[in-house]
Design an enzyme around this catalytic site. Structure first.
Site, PDB file in Angstrom:
ATOM      1  N   ASP B  61      63.538  55.791 127.981  1.00 44.60           N
ATOM      2  CA  ASP B  61      63.452  54.442 127.440  1.00 44.60           C
ATOM      3  C   ASP B  61      64.567  54.193 126.423  1.00 44.60           C
ATOM      4  O   ASP B  61      65.247  55.124 125.994  1.00 44.60           O
ATOM      5  CB  ASP B  61      62.118  54.280 126.687  1.00 44.60           C
ATOM      6  CG  ASP B  61      60.925  54.411 127.612  1.00 44.60           C
ATOM      7  OD1 ASP B  61      61.056  54.101 128.795  1.00 44.60           O
ATOM      8  OD2 ASP B  61      59.864  54.838 127.114  1.00 44.60           O
ATOM      9  N   LYS B  83      62.996  49.010 128.217  1.00 47.40           N
ATOM     10  CA  LYS B  83      63.152  47.627 127.794  1.00 47.40           C
ATOM     11  C   LYS B  83      64.067  47.602 126.577  1.00 47.40           C
ATOM     12  O   LYS B  83      63.959  48.440 125.687  1.00 47.40           O
ATOM     13  CB  LYS B  83      61.789  47.041 127.439  1.00 47.40           C
ATOM     14  CG  LYS B  83      60.870  47.072 128.626  1.00 47.40           C
ATOM     15  CD  LYS B  83      59.465  46.668 128.276  1.00 47.40           C
ATOM     16  CE  LYS B  83      58.608  46.866 129.524  1.00 47.40           C
ATOM     17  NZ  LYS B  83      57.368  46.135 129.492  1.00 47.40           N
ATOM     18  N   MET B 196      53.808  48.231 117.571  1.00 46.19           N
ATOM     19  CA  MET B 196      54.452  46.994 118.052  1.00 46.19           C
ATOM     20  C   MET B 196      53.787  45.775 117.424  1.00 46.19           C
ATOM     21  O   MET B 196      53.496  44.791 118.109  1.00 46.19           O
ATOM     22  CB  MET B 196      54.371  46.910 119.599  1.00 46.19           C
ATOM     23  CG  MET B 196      55.131  48.021 120.300  1.00 46.19           C
ATOM     24  SD  MET B 196      54.634  48.221 122.053  1.00 46.19           S
ATOM     25  CE  MET B 196      53.081  49.154 121.895  1.00 46.19           C
TER      26      MET B 196
END
Lengths: 272, 272
Positions: B61, B83, B196
């Site tokens: 990632d 991402k 997050m």
């Protein structure tokens, strides 16, 4: 599985690259509170390995895996300071005093704790005592038993569409404070991982059902996680206390309650 | 801190002792889902190091620390599949297909994920896809960002007399499922660590206050935990969203809410 020699050489090269530039030096008079992970020695962090390589004295609990104690530096002093069933345990204040005393004698002190030192391990009490005494210390996190045990059992801690939170709780009886509000935990609808939950499991399971969880909620006991003695018991919230009573799984044991448990059956078939 | 050569030698000897007998062999056609921990390379486990030493292809990632990617075996192929803000992200189904395809081509595949692969990382989705495709896989737990970040910030996850449980939650907006019941989480009275959580922090903080938590409840943001860019912001539940908006802490960020936060001030003075 025994690793072939070229793999060992490659791992040593990685360890050198990772630690040569980054590892920290344990100074005389300093204490490191180090997480040993759930048991399997290959779940030790490099930081924990560097602690084992530098310790003059290693103060450890009963739950530390013997395969990890066998990694202590030759010449380091092993000092047992834990609780063992059927034996009187060392009072926490005595452990704090020992750590401070070892440090003041100029030793490099490693306090090795199962799992992560800050998760239900009274590591914070030791850190606060060291801070109050002016002894320099450092905290080295470890794989907490909850997450290491779930992974070893093939139960994902989180899965999209199943849960958006996970609760870690202690099932240990409080002596000097209020009990946990299991009804409120149940009402979140999120999976619960209970450390030291076997002894009070019947009472805890009943409280969770009273709080609104269905007795059919999947539940499991993972005991001696990541060790050769690992055992996994799968049942339901309504049946788990009796199942555990019959099976008498070895300590330490985790209890997992929630819809993440059945994912194990879908994952397990393909695991080596 | 740079480690002296004799310390490096000692760490290598420990790594050899720990891994020589216990490390697992990554076979061609097999996939390991490996937790890389929160960032600091010395928080890698030996098991993760052995994965880096054996990978033919390393699928990673955006959040993997460059100091960890630098440890990949010479000759292994780095494959980005994550991402990144401002860029289109790889759909999860495509990542699953890539892992299966690499394995079927007989490669040794390591899927390296930040923190722990089973904690808010969609590792379970990848494991289920591998299981369904009949690809053999293994899960290597890592230090989850929540616990590594708390330790690095000097905030104990648990402390006797303060909390008997801790909740890990995601603050990421659901797209295809129901939202988390923040009111119910608030009513447990236990500390909450939000992964997050920055983007929706104002809404989450308001929901927790509506659920019964005092706006004066201590709160902190820990960003880029265990990296050289680590920043810690301490405020209250009522003030944390505005404080974070002003300070613009670097991603990834954890939000911690509860009475464990002020323990940092008591611990911090004595930390090296």
């Amino acid at each position: 599985m025994a690793a072939p020699p070229d793999l060992e050489r490659a791992i040593l090269a990685q360890a050198l690259a990772a630690c040569g530039r980054h590892c920290a030096v344990l100074e005389p008079g300093e204490v490191w509170l180090v997480g040993a992970g759930p048991g399997d020695p290959k779940l030790l962090t490099l930081d924990a390995l560097s602690a084992l390589a530098q310790a003059d004295v290693l103060v450890h609990d009963a739950l530390i895996d013997p395969r990890i104690l066998a990694l202590a530096r030759e010449g380091s002093q092993l000092h047992f300071a834990g609780k063992r069933a059927g034996h009187p345990s060392t009072p926490q204040g005595d452990i704090n005093d020992e750590l401070i005393d070892f440090a003041r004698r100029g030793l490099r002190v490693v306090r090795l704790k199962g799992g992560d030192p800050f998760v239900f391990g009274r590591g914070a009490e030791e850190a606060l005592a060291l801070a109050a005494a002016g002894v320099p210390f450092r905290v080295v996190p470890g794989i907490t038993a909850g997450l290491g045990g779930l992974a070893s059992a093939g139960i994902p801690a989180t899965h999209r569409g199943v849960n958006r939170a996970i609760i870690f709780a202690t099932g240990h009886d409080p002596d000097d404070e209020g009990a946990l509000d299991w009804h409120a935990l149940a009402r979140t609808g999120q999976p619960i991982v209970i450390y030291m939950g076997l002894r009070n499991l019947e009472r805890i399971a009943r409280a969770l059902v009273e709080g609104g969880l269905s007795p059919d909620t999947p539940a499991a006991v993972i005991s001696a996680a990541t060790t050769p003695d690992q055992r996994i018991l799968v049942s339901s919230l309504g049946g788990i206390a009796e199942a555990a009573h019959r099976a008498e799984p070895p300590a330490p044991a985790l209890v997992v309650i929630g819809e993440i448990v059945p994912l194990r059956a879908r994952l397990h078939g393909a695991e080596p």
